[in-house]
Design an enzyme around this catalytic site. Structure first.
Site, PDB file in Angstrom:
ATOM      1  N   LEU A  65       0.921  -1.012   0.127  1.00 31.56           N
ATOM      2  CA  LEU A  65       0.160  -0.115   0.282  1.00 31.56           C
ATOM      3  C   LEU A  65       0.566   1.853   0.069  1.00 31.56           C
ATOM      4  CD1 LEU A  65      -2.581  -1.627   3.006  1.00 31.56           C
ATOM      5  CD2 LEU A  65      -2.953  -1.089  -0.133  1.00 31.56           C
ATOM      6  N   THR A  96       6.787   0.351   1.421  1.00 36.13           N
ATOM      7  CA  THR A  96       7.097   1.478   2.293  1.00 36.13           C
ATOM      8  C   THR A  96       6.450   2.382   3.096  1.00 36.13           C
ATOM      9  OG1 THR A  96       9.254   1.456   0.425  1.00 36.13           O
ATOM     10  CG2 THR A  96       9.406   3.346   2.243  1.00 36.13           C
ATOM     11  N   LYS A 171      16.078   0.023   5.340  1.00 36.02           N
ATOM     12  CA  LYS A 171      15.396   0.547   3.754  1.00 36.02           C
ATOM     13  C   LYS A 171      15.563   1.898   3.310  1.00 36.02           C
ATOM     14  CE  LYS A 171      12.112   1.240  -0.166  1.00 36.02           C
ATOM     15  NZ  LYS A 171      12.509   0.791  -1.541  1.00 36.02           N
ATOM     16  N   LYS A 246      10.142  10.841  -0.899  1.00 34.94           N
ATOM     17  CA  LYS A 246       9.026   9.691   0.234  1.00 34.94           C
ATOM     18  C   LYS A 246      10.050   9.257   0.946  1.00 34.94           C
ATOM     19  CE  LYS A 246       5.980   5.821   0.957  1.00 34.94           C
ATOM     20  NZ  LYS A 246       4.591   4.559   0.578  1.00 34.94           N
TER      21      LYS A 246
HETATM   22  P1  NAD Z   1       0.661   2.429  -6.031  1.00 31.33           P
HETATM   23  O1  NAD Z   1       0.191   3.801  -6.242  1.00 31.33           O
HETATM   24  O2  NAD Z   1       0.814   2.050  -8.052  1.00 31.33           O
HETATM   25  O3  NAD Z   1      -0.212   1.239  -5.963  1.00 31.33           O
HETATM   26  C1  NAD Z   1      -0.345   1.462  -4.698  1.00 31.33           C
HETATM   27  C2  NAD Z   1      -2.209   0.518  -4.368  1.00 31.33           C
HETATM   28  O4  NAD Z   1      -2.808   0.635  -3.505  1.00 31.33           O
HETATM   29  C3  NAD Z   1      -3.319   1.215  -5.442  1.00 31.33           C
HETATM   30  O5  NAD Z   1      -3.774   0.324  -6.561  1.00 31.33           O
HETATM   31  C4  NAD Z   1      -4.600   1.985  -4.454  1.00 31.33           C
HETATM   32  O6  NAD Z   1      -5.631   1.915  -5.233  1.00 31.33           O
HETATM   33  C5  NAD Z   1      -4.565   0.817  -3.171  1.00 31.33           C
HETATM   34  N1  NAD Z   1      -5.281   0.964  -2.111  1.00 31.33           N
HETATM   35  C6  NAD Z   1      -4.928   2.327  -1.452  1.00 31.33           C
HETATM   36  N2  NAD Z   1      -5.361   2.133  -0.395  1.00 31.33           N
HETATM   37  C7  NAD Z   1      -5.672   1.016  -0.039  1.00 31.33           C
HETATM   38  C8  NAD Z   1      -6.835  -0.157   0.402  1.00 31.33           C
HETATM   39  N3  NAD Z   1      -7.304   0.807   1.710  1.00 31.33           N
HETATM   40  N4  NAD Z   1      -7.202  -1.338   0.152  1.00 31.33           N
HETATM   41  C9  NAD Z   1      -6.704  -1.368  -1.210  1.00 31.33           C
HETATM   42  N5  NAD Z   1      -6.519  -1.038  -2.100  1.00 31.33           N
HETATM   43  C10 NAD Z   1      -6.196   0.209  -1.439  1.00 31.33           C
HETATM   44  O7  NAD Z   1       1.797   2.226  -5.136  1.00 31.33           O
HETATM   45  P2  NAD Z   1       3.044   1.403  -5.616  1.00 31.33           P
HETATM   46  O8  NAD Z   1       4.669   1.875  -6.842  1.00 31.33           O
HETATM   47  O9  NAD Z   1       2.614  -0.380  -6.502  1.00 31.33           O
HETATM   48  O10 NAD Z   1       4.228   0.783  -4.531  1.00 31.33           O
HETATM   49  C11 NAD Z   1       3.130   0.067  -3.243  1.00 31.33           C
HETATM   50  C12 NAD Z   1       4.261   0.600  -2.010  1.00 31.33           C
HETATM   51  O11 NAD Z   1       5.767   0.544  -2.571  1.00 31.33           O
HETATM   52  C13 NAD Z   1       4.909   1.980  -1.897  1.00 31.33           C
HETATM   53  O12 NAD Z   1       4.760   2.280  -0.592  1.00 31.33           O
HETATM   54  C14 NAD Z   1       5.392   2.548  -2.044  1.00 31.33           C
HETATM   55  O13 NAD Z   1       6.541   3.115  -1.622  1.00 31.33           O
HETATM   56  C15 NAD Z   1       6.760   1.143  -1.871  1.00 31.33           C
HETATM   57  N6  NAD Z   1       7.884   1.216  -2.911  1.00 31.33           N
HETATM   58  C16 NAD Z   1       8.135   0.697  -4.789  1.00 31.33           C
HETATM   59  C17 NAD Z   1       8.694   0.774  -5.852  1.00 31.33           C
HETATM   60  C18 NAD Z   1       8.098   2.085  -6.661  1.00 31.33           C
HETATM   61  O14 NAD Z   1       9.100   1.151  -8.088  1.00 31.33           O
HETATM   62  N7  NAD Z   1       6.952   1.712  -7.044  1.00 31.33           N
HETATM   63  C19 NAD Z   1       9.745   0.997  -5.033  1.00 31.33           C
HETATM   64  C20 NAD Z   1       9.784   0.072  -4.017  1.00 31.33           C
HETATM   65  C21 NAD Z   1       9.317  -0.077  -3.252  1.00 31.33           C
END
Ligand code: NAD
Length: 296
Positions: A65, A96, A171, A246
């Protein structure tokens, strides 16, 4: 093979859930945004209509999330999945989030007799797709041993960083270091430009001298020396400056909470803040060189 509930099917969660299906697990998946569920359905996950449903009748619940408030929201508010999950369910949060919330969620799970580990990832969408993520896990030895074989279906390295919250701590410490080293690398290239020193020459010399670092040799912020680096495609990400900001904000919150001096981390956060103010937070984080060069 395990029954797994997966909550959060965004850029990272969807390919991670798909890799669990590929490994033979039975995956019940949920996302608030209907558009996010379509790909997971095509990959073979069964889509359910609430977080509560995803978390019941399974052995493991994984959350991916945006931030701590969302994890707290599904764990303890709304569907209260820590209350509704079956006894013995293992909770893995790969989002994260801030160390404080991660520790509070670990304690809340423990209070209900459930195991929970924080397991944030390093590596972006491509690593999520290729199942080559690095997981940094915080939690008990027993929780780690249960989580490890599941995480190995989505990543190539799984580290136990210590007790609850230590995955998040690892991290943010790593990414704060990365931001500082990237900014330093950018400053060196911009100074070299002004001194009439060729990019390639500085790269060749520093990559075998004491200035060597990952930001230089694997992710060089000027085009040319490292062909796969985002600098060669006008800083299309990669890992966005927004994501780096972030993580830097999380590092500064954590530093304040424990009175740690991180002056360079604070400066890095300010510089990425300026990049965001310039509307360039969607660029790769190595695009900070444009700010250093005075182009933003
Ligand atoms: P994203 O915004 O693409 O996906 C998050 C998803 O969570 C969305 O689809 C949203 O609809 C869903 N969501 C939000 N609240 C919800 C709830 N209550 N119930 C169900 N679903 C819900 O984000 P992401 O890029 O997939 O990143 C996810 C996590 O991973 C973050 O914490 C981010 O910091 C971390 N991260 C991302 C990357 C990257 O390159 N994208 C790399 C490392 C870590």
């Amino acid at each position: 093979m395990a029954k797994i509930g997966f909550i959060g099917l965004g850029n990272m969660g969807e390919p991670m859930a798909a890799n669990l299906v590929k490994a033979g697990h039975e995956v019940k998946a949920f996302d608030l945004a209907p558009a996010a569920t379509a790909k997971a359905k095509d990959a073979g996950a069964s889509i359910v209509v609430s977080a509560g449903e995803a978390a019941s009748g399974v052995e493991v619940v994984i959350t991916m999330l945006p931030a701590g408030a969302h994890v707290r929201g599904v764990y303890l508010e709304g569907d209260k999945i820590l209350d509704t999950a079956d006894a013995g369910t293992l909770f893995i949060d790969s989002s994260t989030i801030d160390v404080e919330t991660a520790r509070a969620m670990g304690e809340a799970a423990d209070g209900k007799g459930l195991a929970m580990v924080d397991a944030p990832v390093s590596g972006g969408v491509m690593a999520a797709e290729a199942a080559t993520l690095t997981f940094m896990v915080g939690g008990s030895d027993a929780g780690f041993e249960r989580a490890k074989p599941i995480l190995e279906n989505m990543g190539k390295n799984v580290f136990h960083a210590g007790g609850p919250g230590n995955g998040q701590a690892a991290k943010i410490c790593n990414n704060m270091l990365l931001a500082i080293s990237m900014i330093g690398t950018c400053e060196a290239f911009v100074l070299a430009e002004k001194l009439g020193l060729d990019h390639q020459k500085l790269f060749e010399i520093s990559s075998t001298a004491s200035g060597q670092c990952w930001s230089l040799t694997s992710y060089c912020p000027v085009p040319g020396p490292v062909p796969a680096a985002p600098s060669n495609r006008d800083y299309q990400p990669g890992f966005t400056a927004a994501m780096m900001l972030k993580d830097l904000r999380l590092s500064q919150e954590a530093a304040q909470a424990v009175c740690a001096a991180t002056p360079l981390g604070a400066e890095a956060a300010q510089l990425y803040n300026l990049m965001e103010s310039a509307g360039k937070e969607g660029l790769d984080f190595s695009g900070i060189i444009k700010l250093i060069r005075g182009e933003l």
